[in-house]
Design an enzyme around this catalytic site. Structure first.
Site, PDB file in Angstrom:
ATOM      1  CG  HIS A  51      -1.869  -1.093   1.059  1.00  0.00           C
ATOM      2  ND1 HIS A  51      -2.933  -1.198   2.180  1.00  0.00           N
ATOM      3  CD2 HIS A  51      -2.104  -1.911   0.241  1.00  0.00           C
ATOM      4  CE1 HIS A  51      -3.889  -2.393   1.788  1.00  0.00           C
ATOM      5  NE2 HIS A  51      -3.292  -2.796   0.552  1.00  0.00           N
ATOM      6  CD  GLU A 102      -1.186   3.721   4.176  1.00  0.00           C
ATOM      7  OE1 GLU A 102      -2.516   3.974   4.650  1.00  0.00           O
ATOM      8  OE2 GLU A 102      -1.352   3.150   3.090  1.00  0.00           O
ATOM      9  CB  CYS A 124      -1.112   0.693   6.309  1.00  0.00           C
ATOM     10  SG  CYS A 124      -0.868  -0.065   4.626  1.00  0.00           S
ATOM     11  CD1 TRP A 145     -14.367   5.648 -38.705  1.00  0.00           C
ATOM     12  CD2 TRP A 145     -14.242   5.145 -36.430  1.00  0.00           C
ATOM     13  NE1 TRP A 145     -13.304   4.435 -38.283  1.00  0.00           N
ATOM     14  CE2 TRP A 145     -13.362   4.394 -37.108  1.00  0.00           C
ATOM     15  CE3 TRP A 145     -14.297   5.248 -34.818  1.00  0.00           C
ATOM     16  CZ2 TRP A 145     -12.507   3.479 -36.021  1.00  0.00           C
ATOM     17  CZ3 TRP A 145     -13.466   4.585 -34.204  1.00  0.00           C
ATOM     18  CH2 TRP A 145     -12.687   3.482 -34.684  1.00  0.00           C
ATOM     19  NE  ARG A 189      -9.262  -1.081 -29.762  1.00  0.00           N
ATOM     20  CZ  ARG A 189     -10.463  -0.652 -29.845  1.00  0.00           C
ATOM     21  NH1 ARG A 189     -10.704   0.508 -30.260  1.00  0.00           N
ATOM     22  NH2 ARG A 189     -11.518  -1.413 -29.992  1.00  0.00           N
ATOM     23  CB  ALA A 199     -30.917   3.885 -27.435  1.00  0.00           C
ATOM     24  CB  ALA A 252     -32.796  -0.018 -18.944  1.00  0.00           C
TER      25      ALA A 252
END
EC number: 3.5.4.26
Length: 371
Positions: free
Chosen positions: A54, A56, A88, A174, A211, A303, A308
């Site tokens: 972690h 710390e 920690c 696009w 990507r 859509a 929903a």
């Protein structure tokens, strides 16, 4: 509780460190830590990946003996339980620090103030609440899971200036420019899962992967691919889908009992989770996502599913890219929502940010609770 300008400066730096884990810590929270002694920074660190030390611990390792008598600034309350790593809070006690300032108390029931109590019982001064809103904004998924027992849902959509997402034929390739498409890659990279519906899979055969390179994301090691979750009540997922050829897990939620198809998909490396009934219920999907260790969800869907999620109150954030062209009244709308006849029935929204991304505009929007 009052904090000094120096407190603010050091916590702001801790928050900067925490952001370095934005694309790599899932499902763990992003956390940063600063250790300061006599006005000098002697240690700093951030949580990089689940299962690794972690923030710390990294900061204490850097500080060494200089941690004794130092002040600590950490964006989330130090953990107080044994998970993949030791607590920690105990490490800070053993290091001999004298003061710990946290941005926010950990909402995890396994911690929830226990970390601060361990420090206080050891005679260490503690304070909390410094830049808390900034710390909460870093970990919407983790906080949502702990406080609401469901993931944080972010819906990404792209539309024309007249609010259309695809031509009537379904053509939608696009809509936005290259800069906006690259921007979406960063949103995918910070999510624990990318959620879509079977309609989108059948229509577009999407890859739904990240990507970007590790260098582009500013991380070390391999790029973590979010789990791709497909809602597919009837198990129509094609065995030649593009995402089957890519690295990363695929998880299908279905109501189908087609054992032959399930066997074929599992042989291809897909995980299947079956639900009762004839149609998936979004409330049950939210519970299942948490059970599967997913806290922050990036939605790229059509859509119907997007509508929903908004209508049923599961959408926490909308990221909408607005492209500078018109697609006509016959083109497909952004959301499928129930027929509304009066203004008081409208779904209220709050625009939190709007800015240009290449040739397009990006809006970050939060749905408001309807009164």
């Amino acid at each position: 509780m009052s904090f000094t300008p120096e407190d603010h400066r050091y916590m702001a730096r801790a928050l900067q460190l925490a952001r370095r884990g934005l694309y790599s810590t899932q499902p763990n929270p992003r956390v940063g830590c600063m250790i300061v002694r006599n006005g000098q920074i002697v240690g700093e660190g951030w949580h990089e990946r689940a299962g690794e030390p972690h923030a710390e611990v990294h900061a204490l390792h850097m500080a060494g003996e200089s941690a004794h008598g130092a002040d600590v600034y950490v964006t989330l309350e130090p953990c107080a339980h044994y998970g993949r790593t030791p607590p920690c809070a105990n490490a800070l006690v053993q290091a001999g620090v004298v003061r710990v300032v946290v941005a926010m108390v950990d909402p995890n029931p396994l911690v929830a103030g226990n970390g601060l109590r361990i420090l206080q019982q050891a005679g260490i001064a503690t304070a909390s609440g410094l830049l808390e809103s900034d710390a909460r904004a870093l970990n919407p998924g983790f906080i949502s899971r702990m406080e609401r027992n469901r993931p944080y849902i972010r819906i990404k959509m792209a539309m024309s200036l007249d609010g259309r997402t695809a031509m009537a034929s379904g053509e939608s390739v696009w809509i936005t420019g290259e800069a906006a498409r690259r921007d979406v890659q960063f949103l995918r990279a910070q999510a624990g899962a990318i959620l879509t519906g079977i309609g989108t899979v059948l229509a577009d055969d999407p890859s739904l992967n990240v990507r970007l390179t590790a260098d582009a994301l500013g991380i070390r090691g391999e790029v973590r691919q979010p789990v791709r979750v497909v809602l597919d009540s009837g198990l129509q997922f094609p065995l030649n889908a593009a995402m089957l050829k890519l690295s990363g897990d695929i998880l299908i939620y279905t109501c189908s009992d087609n054992l032959a198809k399930i066997t074929q998909l599992e042989a291809a490396g897909v995980r299947i989770r079956r639900f009762s009934g004839d149609k998936l219920v979004l409330a049950n999907v939210m519970t299942a996502l948490v059970d599967d260790g997913i806290t922050e969800v990036h939605v790229e869907a059509g859509a119907t599913l997007s509508g929903a999620l908004v209508e049923q109150g599961f959408a926490d954030e909308l990221v909408i890219y607005l492209a500078p062209h018109l697609m006509g009244s016959d083109a497909r709308a952004l959301f499928n929502l129930p027929h509304l006849t009066q203004m008081r029935e409208c779904i209220p929204l709050e625009i939190r940010d709007i800015r240009a991304v290449g040739q397009d505009w990006r809006m970050i929007i939060s749905p408001k609770t309807r009164g």
